[in-house]
Design a protein around this motif. Structure first.
Motif, PDB file in Angstrom:
ATOM      1  N   ALA A 290       0.837  -1.192   0.000  1.00  0.00           N
ATOM      2  CA  ALA A 290       0.000   0.000   0.000  1.00  0.00           C
ATOM      3  C   ALA A 290       0.875   1.246   0.000  1.00  0.00           C
ATOM      4  CB  ALA A 290      -0.913  -0.008   1.217  1.00  0.00           C
ATOM      5  N   LYS A 291       1.980   1.163   0.753  1.00  0.00           N
ATOM      6  CA  LYS A 291       2.892   2.297   0.830  1.00  0.00           C
ATOM      7  C   LYS A 291       3.515   2.558  -0.547  1.00  0.00           C
ATOM      8  CE  LYS A 291       6.315   3.523   4.065  1.00  0.00           C
ATOM      9  NZ  LYS A 291       7.213   2.894   5.035  1.00  0.00           N
ATOM     10  N   GLU A 292       3.931   1.475  -1.173  1.00  0.00           N
ATOM     11  CA  GLU A 292       4.527   1.607  -2.507  1.00  0.00           C
ATOM     12  C   GLU A 292       3.521   2.196  -3.480  1.00  0.00           C
ATOM     13  OE1 GLU A 292       6.168  -2.105  -3.828  1.00  0.00           O
ATOM     14  OE2 GLU A 292       7.506  -2.157  -2.089  1.00  0.00           O
ATOM     15  N   LEU A 293       2.280   1.741  -3.360  1.00  0.00           N
ATOM     16  CA  LEU A 293       1.219   2.216  -4.241  1.00  0.00           C
ATOM     17  C   LEU A 293       1.001   3.711  -4.064  1.00  0.00           C
ATOM     18  CD1 LEU A 293      -0.572   0.352  -6.016  1.00  0.00           C
ATOM     19  CD2 LEU A 293      -2.410   0.844  -4.423  1.00  0.00           C
ATOM     20  N   GLU A 294       1.052   4.105  -2.784  1.00  0.00           N
ATOM     21  CA  GLU A 294       0.842   5.517  -2.481  1.00  0.00           C
ATOM     22  C   GLU A 294       1.966   6.352  -3.092  1.00  0.00           C
ATOM     23  OE1 GLU A 294      -0.521   7.899   1.516  1.00  0.00           O
ATOM     24  OE2 GLU A 294       0.642   6.088   1.676  1.00  0.00           O
ATOM     25  N   GLU A 295       3.190   5.848  -2.947  1.00  0.00           N
ATOM     26  CA  GLU A 295       4.339   6.572  -3.496  1.00  0.00           C
ATOM     27  C   GLU A 295       4.241   6.641  -5.014  1.00  0.00           C
ATOM     28  OE1 GLU A 295       7.339   5.295   0.058  1.00  0.00           O
ATOM     29  OE2 GLU A 295       7.752   4.550  -1.966  1.00  0.00           O
ATOM     30  N   ASN A 297       1.611   6.549  -6.732  1.00  0.00           N
ATOM     31  CA  ASN A 297       0.528   7.461  -7.076  1.00  0.00           C
ATOM     32  C   ASN A 297       1.014   8.911  -7.075  1.00  0.00           C
ATOM     33  OD1 ASN A 297      -2.165   8.138  -7.604  1.00  0.00           O
ATOM     34  ND2 ASN A 297      -2.468   8.629  -5.455  1.00  0.00           N
ATOM     35  N   VAL A 298       1.814   9.253  -6.067  1.00  0.00           N
ATOM     36  CA  VAL A 298       2.347  10.614  -5.992  1.00  0.00           C
ATOM     37  C   VAL A 298       3.255  10.882  -7.193  1.00  0.00           C
ATOM     38  CG1 VAL A 298       3.876  12.116  -4.642  1.00  0.00           C
ATOM     39  CG2 VAL A 298       2.194  10.704  -3.487  1.00  0.00           C
ATOM     40  N   ARG A 299       4.097   9.872  -7.502  1.00  0.00           N
ATOM     41  CA  ARG A 299       5.016  10.028  -8.641  1.00  0.00           C
ATOM     42  C   ARG A 299       4.235  10.214  -9.924  1.00  0.00           C
ATOM     43  NH1 ARG A 299       8.271   6.015  -6.646  1.00  0.00           N
ATOM     44  NH2 ARG A 299       7.365   4.495  -8.054  1.00  0.00           N
ATOM     45  N   LEU A 300       3.185   9.381 -10.090  1.00  0.00           N
ATOM     46  CA  LEU A 300       2.374   9.445 -11.310  1.00  0.00           C
ATOM     47  C   LEU A 300       1.703  10.799 -11.450  1.00  0.00           C
ATOM     48  CD1 LEU A 300       0.579   6.026 -11.669  1.00  0.00           C
ATOM     49  CD2 LEU A 300       2.044   7.159 -13.299  1.00  0.00           C
ATOM     50  N   LYS A 301       1.233  11.304 -10.317  1.00  0.00           N
ATOM     51  CA  LYS A 301       0.543  12.597 -10.344  1.00  0.00           C
ATOM     52  C   LYS A 301       1.496  13.685 -10.823  1.00  0.00           C
ATOM     53  CE  LYS A 301      -2.151  14.754  -7.144  1.00  0.00           C
ATOM     54  NZ  LYS A 301      -2.711  14.855  -5.816  1.00  0.00           N
ATOM     55  N   TYR A 550     -10.318  13.882 -10.198  1.00  0.00           N
ATOM     56  CA  TYR A 550      -9.018  13.289  -9.943  1.00  0.00           C
ATOM     57  C   TYR A 550      -8.752  13.262  -8.443  1.00  0.00           C
ATOM     58  CZ  TYR A 550      -4.162  12.364 -11.096  1.00  0.00           C
ATOM     59  OH  TYR A 550      -2.942  11.801 -11.241  1.00  0.00           O
ATOM     60  N   GLN A 551      -9.082  14.446  -7.809  1.00  0.00           N
ATOM     61  CA  GLN A 551      -8.864  14.511  -6.366  1.00  0.00           C
ATOM     62  C   GLN A 551      -9.759  13.501  -5.652  1.00  0.00           C
ATOM     63  OE1 GLN A 551      -9.538  18.631  -5.674  1.00  0.00           O
ATOM     64  NE2 GLN A 551      -7.469  19.189  -6.251  1.00  0.00           N
ATOM     65  N   LYS A 552     -11.005  13.361  -6.153  1.00  0.00           N
ATOM     66  CA  LYS A 552     -11.936  12.403  -5.554  1.00  0.00           C
ATOM     67  C   LYS A 552     -11.312  11.004  -5.615  1.00  0.00           C
ATOM     68  CE  LYS A 552     -16.287  13.924  -6.831  1.00  0.00           C
ATOM     69  NZ  LYS A 552     -17.253  13.657  -7.879  1.00  0.00           N
ATOM     70  N   HIS A 553     -10.738  10.718  -6.771  1.00  0.00           N
ATOM     71  CA  HIS A 553     -10.127   9.410  -6.988  1.00  0.00           C
ATOM     72  C   HIS A 553      -8.999   9.207  -5.984  1.00  0.00           C
ATOM     73  CE1 HIS A 553      -8.334   6.087  -9.139  1.00  0.00           C
ATOM     74  NE2 HIS A 553      -7.181   6.709  -9.022  1.00  0.00           N
ATOM     75  N   ASP A 554      -8.214  10.275  -5.812  1.00  0.00           N
ATOM     76  CA  ASP A 554      -7.099  10.222  -4.870  1.00  0.00           C
ATOM     77  C   ASP A 554      -7.580   9.948  -3.464  1.00  0.00           C
ATOM     78  OD1 ASP A 554      -5.174  10.610  -6.581  1.00  0.00           O
ATOM     79  OD2 ASP A 554      -4.403  12.475  -5.722  1.00  0.00           O
ATOM     80  N   LYS A 555      -8.694  10.642  -3.092  1.00  0.00           N
ATOM     81  CA  LYS A 555      -9.260  10.448  -1.741  1.00  0.00           C
ATOM     82  C   LYS A 555      -9.634   8.991  -1.555  1.00  0.00           C
ATOM     83  CE  LYS A 555     -10.624  14.411   0.630  1.00  0.00           C
ATOM     84  NZ  LYS A 555     -11.100  15.530  -0.168  1.00  0.00           N
ATOM     85  N   ARG A 556     -10.271   8.420  -2.595  1.00  0.00           N
ATOM     86  CA  ARG A 556     -10.705   7.031  -2.503  1.00  0.00           C
ATOM     87  C   ARG A 556      -9.495   6.127  -2.277  1.00  0.00           C
ATOM     88  NH1 ARG A 556     -13.582   6.102  -7.505  1.00  0.00           N
ATOM     89  NH2 ARG A 556     -14.006   8.306  -7.607  1.00  0.00           N
ATOM     90  N   LEU A 557      -8.418   6.441  -2.987  1.00  0.00           N
ATOM     91  CA  LEU A 557      -7.207   5.627  -2.871  1.00  0.00           C
ATOM     92  C   LEU A 557      -6.648   5.731  -1.446  1.00  0.00           C
ATOM     93  CD1 LEU A 557      -5.222   3.910  -4.579  1.00  0.00           C
ATOM     94  CD2 LEU A 557      -3.811   5.950  -4.677  1.00  0.00           C
ATOM     95  N   GLU A 558      -6.640   6.981  -0.929  1.00  0.00           N
ATOM     96  CA  GLU A 558      -6.130   7.183   0.424  1.00  0.00           C
ATOM     97  C   GLU A 558      -6.945   6.389   1.438  1.00  0.00           C
ATOM     98  OE1 GLU A 558      -5.891  11.357   1.370  1.00  0.00           O
ATOM     99  OE2 GLU A 558      -4.403  11.577  -0.223  1.00  0.00           O
TER     100      GLU A 558
END
Ligand code: ADP
Length: 564
Positions: A290-295, A297-301, A550-558
């Motif tokens: 999950a941590k890797e995914l979060e990272e 995600n930030v990189r992708l953004k 996009y932000q909504k999507h991010d919130k869901r991911l968080e």
């Protein structure tokens, strides 16, 4: 009595076990060492407690009651030191700790003197309970009450400061709770030392829970490992109890039964601990993922933002030379620079047509990057759509239709209706251009019909482009408004230049106008109809931009990451 003896021995064994376990894990860490030391003092205290209760000789009982209180002397300062090290305050509070240790060591030489433990006497169910000397009272106030209160005070302070660190707060909560239970449990021994028999030391039972070990586990091995430690502790306690029962077996039958129970429990504990370990490992892996995914995600953004920015810059740079090519070739065609031979004219028309397409493409790119960054700006103004469409169709007729041999292009505008609407004229023009351009692109022969009509009562304007081209299946109809979507493999044979962006951008523009856009076809090879419906009145742009999506999507991911 028996109850207190068993509890004391179990606590002594489990404390020694945990001291060794923790030191084996990492003996270099200060908090591990402190934990090990205080567990050993605890073990000394509980072990002497058990032996003392077993005595029926005055001298021996006095000796062991003094020994147990020697263990007790070290507990407060070691716990305070340990807690300060976990709170990372041990360096800052060094002087205080030194004073604490000095005070503690003052008691040590007196621990076997009557100043500390005066005597032993029968009280409650106990034949030899120690009586507090005056130094013992000082110990209770300074070390037991003083040091522990200070530890609680520091925990509360750090807890308040860590409002943005939920994990730390949770750890402090456990630490606080664990210590609180331990301190209360230990304190139930004091009243009897002053000859007050109304309170029995049943708090000793709390000590066996040894919540501090749990706390430590949480702090040191993170939240998930608590399960392993708890399972190990639980199993260890039960095994010790079963072992004692086994030793106390009175007959052969009992002996056999107890050994079978113990063997079965040993096997069961092994399986239990193994499965808990496995679960913990899986959870840890998931947390890591999950941590890797979060990272990622930030990189992708970031990458996405850089991409959008690059596209904006590149498109702006491309636009000016293309405008020049378009302008000059159309002036040449019109004869502004003298007569142009017929063959050259034909080629010039092609240049103009290709430049036009290129311009559309660049516009699509520019719009895409603006849409994605939520930066698409709209300039709503009163516009006569009838005039706009006539102009567009004329342009297409002169440039495009002549290229296509068998296409008949027609425009039908309802006469009496009103086509004035509040729109961003450049953007709406782009949508109409796109739909007509597509109709021509995807039609080899037949017709391209454009209709404009209105529903005056409901204040809606309809724009339609019908063609007799390649058409599409139902599945395609549903997909073509997505970005970078082109229908089927064979589309590349009909038209090779497309990127699948035009309809996506058109849909976003129409959405911002509170309108609708849709496609219909009777099937492949049966032509298509693209329709746009626009409200005539004032338009408030919708309040969800793709950026917000996009932000909504991010919130869901968080939220997802938090959940696992
Ligand atoms: P592009 O035309 O650059 O591929 P668009 O977003 O404008 O991108 O169109 C997306 C897809 O929709 C096209 O690739 C094509 O498959 C389909 N399409 C669009 N207009 C028509 C049409 N008039 N007839 C048949 N298919 C069409």
């Amino acid at each position: 009595m028996k109850f207190f003896i068993i509890i004391a021995f179990i606590a002594a064994i489990s404390n020694t076990f945990f001291a060794v376990l923790v030191l084996l894990k990492d003996k270099k860490s200060l908090s591990n060492r402190l934990f090990g030391l205080f567990s050993l003092s605890f073990a000394l205290w509980t072990f002497s407690y058990g032996i003392w209760l077993l005595q029926n000789n005055f001298e021996q009982a006095l000796f062991w009651s003094r020994m147990l209180n020697l263990g007790a002397i070290f507990i407060p300062i070691l716990i305070l030191h340990w807690i300060l090290s976990i709170l990372e305050l041990h360096q800052k509070k060094r002087k205080l700790l030194i004073i604490g240790y000095l005070i503690t060591f003052i008691f040590v030489p007196f621990s076997f003197s009557p100043y500390f433990i005066k005597n032993i006497q029968p009280i409650f169910i106990f034949p030899y309970w120690p009586q507090a000397g005056f130094l013992y009272t000082i110990y209770i106030f300074v070390c037991y009450i003083g040091f522990f209160s200070y530890a609680f005070y520091q925990m509360i302070k750090v807890y308040k400061k860590s409002s943005n660190d939920a994990v730390k707060q949770k750890q402090i909560q456990y630490l606080f709770g664990g210590l609180f239970i331990g301190v209360i449990g230990g304190a139930t021994n004091f009243p009897l030392m002053y000859g007050i028999p109304f309170m029995s030391p049943y708090g000793m039972f709390l000590i066996i829970l040894h919540p501090i070990i749990f706390t430590y586990a949480i702090l040191k091995y993170n939240l998930f490992n608590i399960k392993v430690i708890a399972t190990e502790l639980f199993s260890a306690i039960l095994i010790v109890i079963l072992f004692i029962k086994f030793l106390l077996s009175e007959s052969l039958d009992q002996f056999i039964l107890n050994s079978v129970i113990m063997a079965a429990f040993l096997g069961f504990s092994y399986l239990l601990i193994k499965s808990v370990l496995k679960e913990v490992k899986t959870r840890e892996e998931m947390e890591e993922l999950a941590k890797e995914l979060e990272e990622a995600n930030v990189r992708l953004k970031k990458l996405d933002e850089a991409k959008s920015e690059f596209i904006t810059i590149a498109s702006h740079q491309l636009r000016s030379p293309i405008t020049a090519i378009k302008g000059y070739s159309s002036m040449m065609l019109e004869g502004s620079f003298g007569r142009v031979p017929v063959r050259a004219k034909k080629m010039l028309k092609r240049v103009l047509q290709s430049t036009n397409r290129l311009m559309f493409l660049i516009d699509d790119f520019l719009n895409l990057s603006q849409i994605e960054r939520g930066k698409m700006q709209y300039n709503f103004e009163k516009t006569d759509l009838k005039e706009m469409i006539s102009g567009i169709v004329d342009e297409f007729k002169t440039i495009a239709v002549k290229e296509k041999k068998d296409i008949e292009m027609s425009l039908k505008i309802a006469e009496t209706e009103n086509f004035i609407a509040m729109v961003d004229s450049n953007k709406i023009q782009q949508v109409f251009n796109n739909l007509i351009d597509n109709a021509i692109k995807y039609t080899e022969k037949g017709f391209v019909k454009i209709n404009l009509y209105a529903d005056n009562e409901n204040g809606r304007i309809f724009f339609e482009v019908l063609d007799s081209g390649i058409g599409m299946g139902e599945e395609t109809e549903a997909r073509i408004f997505q970005k970078f979507t082109r229908a089927g493999e064979d589309i590349f044979q009909v038209h090779t230049e497309g990127l699948g962006l035009g309809l996506y951008v058109s849909k976003e523009i129409i959405k911002a106008h509170n309108g609708k856009i849709y496609a219909k076809s009777d099937g492949p090879g049966k032509g298509s109809t693209f329709s746009v419906e626009l409200p005539r009145g004032d338009i408030k742009p919708p309040n969800t931009s793709p950026e917000q999506d996009y932000q909504k999507h991010d919130k869901r991911l968080e939220e997802f990451i938090k959940k696992i």
